[in-house]
Design a protein around this motif. Sequence first.
Motif, short mmCIF file in Angstrom:
data_model
loop_
_atom_site.label_atom_id
_atom_site.label_comp_id
_atom_site.label_asym_id
_atom_site.label_seq_id
_atom_site.Cartn_x
_atom_site.Cartn_y
_atom_site.Cartn_z
N ILE A 70 0.84 -1.20 0.00
CA ILE A 70 0.00 0.00 0.00
C ILE A 70 0.87 1.25 0.00
CG2 ILE A 70 -1.68 1.35 1.34
CD1 ILE A 70 -2.85 -1.35 2.29
N LYS A 71 1.93 1.22 0.80
CA LYS A 71 2.85 2.37 0.87
C LYS A 71 3.65 2.52 -0.43
CE LYS A 71 3.38 1.73 5.86
NZ LYS A 71 4.29 1.20 6.91
N LYS A 72 3.91 1.40 -1.08
CA LYS A 72 4.77 1.40 -2.26
C LYS A 72 4.06 1.91 -3.52
CE LYS A 72 7.57 -1.92 -4.91
NZ LYS A 72 8.00 -3.34 -5.00
N ILE A 73 2.76 1.65 -3.61
CA ILE A 73 2.02 1.96 -4.85
C ILE A 73 1.49 3.40 -4.81
CG2 ILE A 73 0.06 1.32 -6.31
CD1 ILE A 73 0.31 -1.51 -5.10
N LYS A 74 1.87 4.18 -5.79
CA LYS A 74 1.43 5.57 -5.87
C LYS A 74 -0.02 5.65 -6.37
CE LYS A 74 6.07 7.33 -6.89
NZ LYS A 74 6.89 8.06 -7.89
N ASP A 75 -0.74 6.66 -5.90
CA ASP A 75 -2.09 6.97 -6.36
C ASP A 75 -3.12 5.89 -6.04
OD1 ASP A 75 -0.99 9.28 -7.61
OD2 ASP A 75 -0.42 8.05 -9.34
N LEU A 76 -2.78 4.98 -5.15
CA LEU A 76 -3.71 3.90 -4.82
C LEU A 76 -4.95 4.46 -4.12
CD1 LEU A 76 -3.98 0.78 -4.92
CD2 LEU A 76 -2.95 0.72 -2.64
N GLN A 77 -6.12 3.99 -4.54
CA GLN A 77 -7.37 4.51 -3.99
C GLN A 77 -8.14 3.49 -3.16
OE1 GLN A 77 -9.83 6.60 -6.84
NE2 GLN A 77 -8.05 7.30 -7.98
#
Length: 251
Positions: A70-77
């Motif tokens: 979750i922290k690694k993936i940008k723009d995650l909604q």
Amino acid sequence: MTDIILGMGEVGSTLFDLLSERGFNCIGIDKENEKCKNYSENISIENSEYLHVCLPGELNKFEEIIADWIKKIKDLQVVIIHSTVRPGTTKILQNKFEIPILFSPIRGVHRRFLDDIKKYTKFISSDKKEINLKIKLDLEKRFQKIQWMSTTKTAELAKILVDTTYYGWLINYAQITKMICDKEKIDFDEMWKFADEIHENLGNRPKMYPGIIGGHCVIPNLSLAKYDNLDTIKKINEMYKNFIDIKNSGD
């Protein structure tokens, strides 16, 4: 926008096929490189919107692994956990993040997984009081038949208690009646004909095949619930295994 499927085993690969078939841009990530689809560690993931978690729920440090992604993936909604997990797992993760962490258990028989996922209503749950309407509409586009549950723990227990464990209990009863029939030297199938019309009219006398419970669902999922009474399923299954071994050795 991109849907990321984390864990490309039987569940993840089937989900990848389903979403791709319905026109969504998907990336499949797995620790085994040959199972990855549209992904390598050298490629940055852009416009990522949904993270679909399909890792084994009994995995050590399951929550930590998901939190790291979750922290690694940008723009995650949105995060959707499709794995069968210990009750309370989703809420632990939700308490750490602002974005919705949803739980939506998979249902279906493995040999016809894709067809079953299309057939069954997709139950989805959240511990947030309000879910953005756009997210709800997006989920309907992905899974078409949607029903919401009031809490993630309700859905987590539904998967374990109502799906796999209940199935195990039914097989257990078939195992018990088979052992009794063999001891009394009567025909198992003939005896169970007594239930056919009852089941046809009432729907509450299913005849199950008295095989040994194997696979990676019924017995492994018992350890996720951690309720002592459920271990009876495992004990009866072991008793039936011994019964079959003794019977075969006598033949």
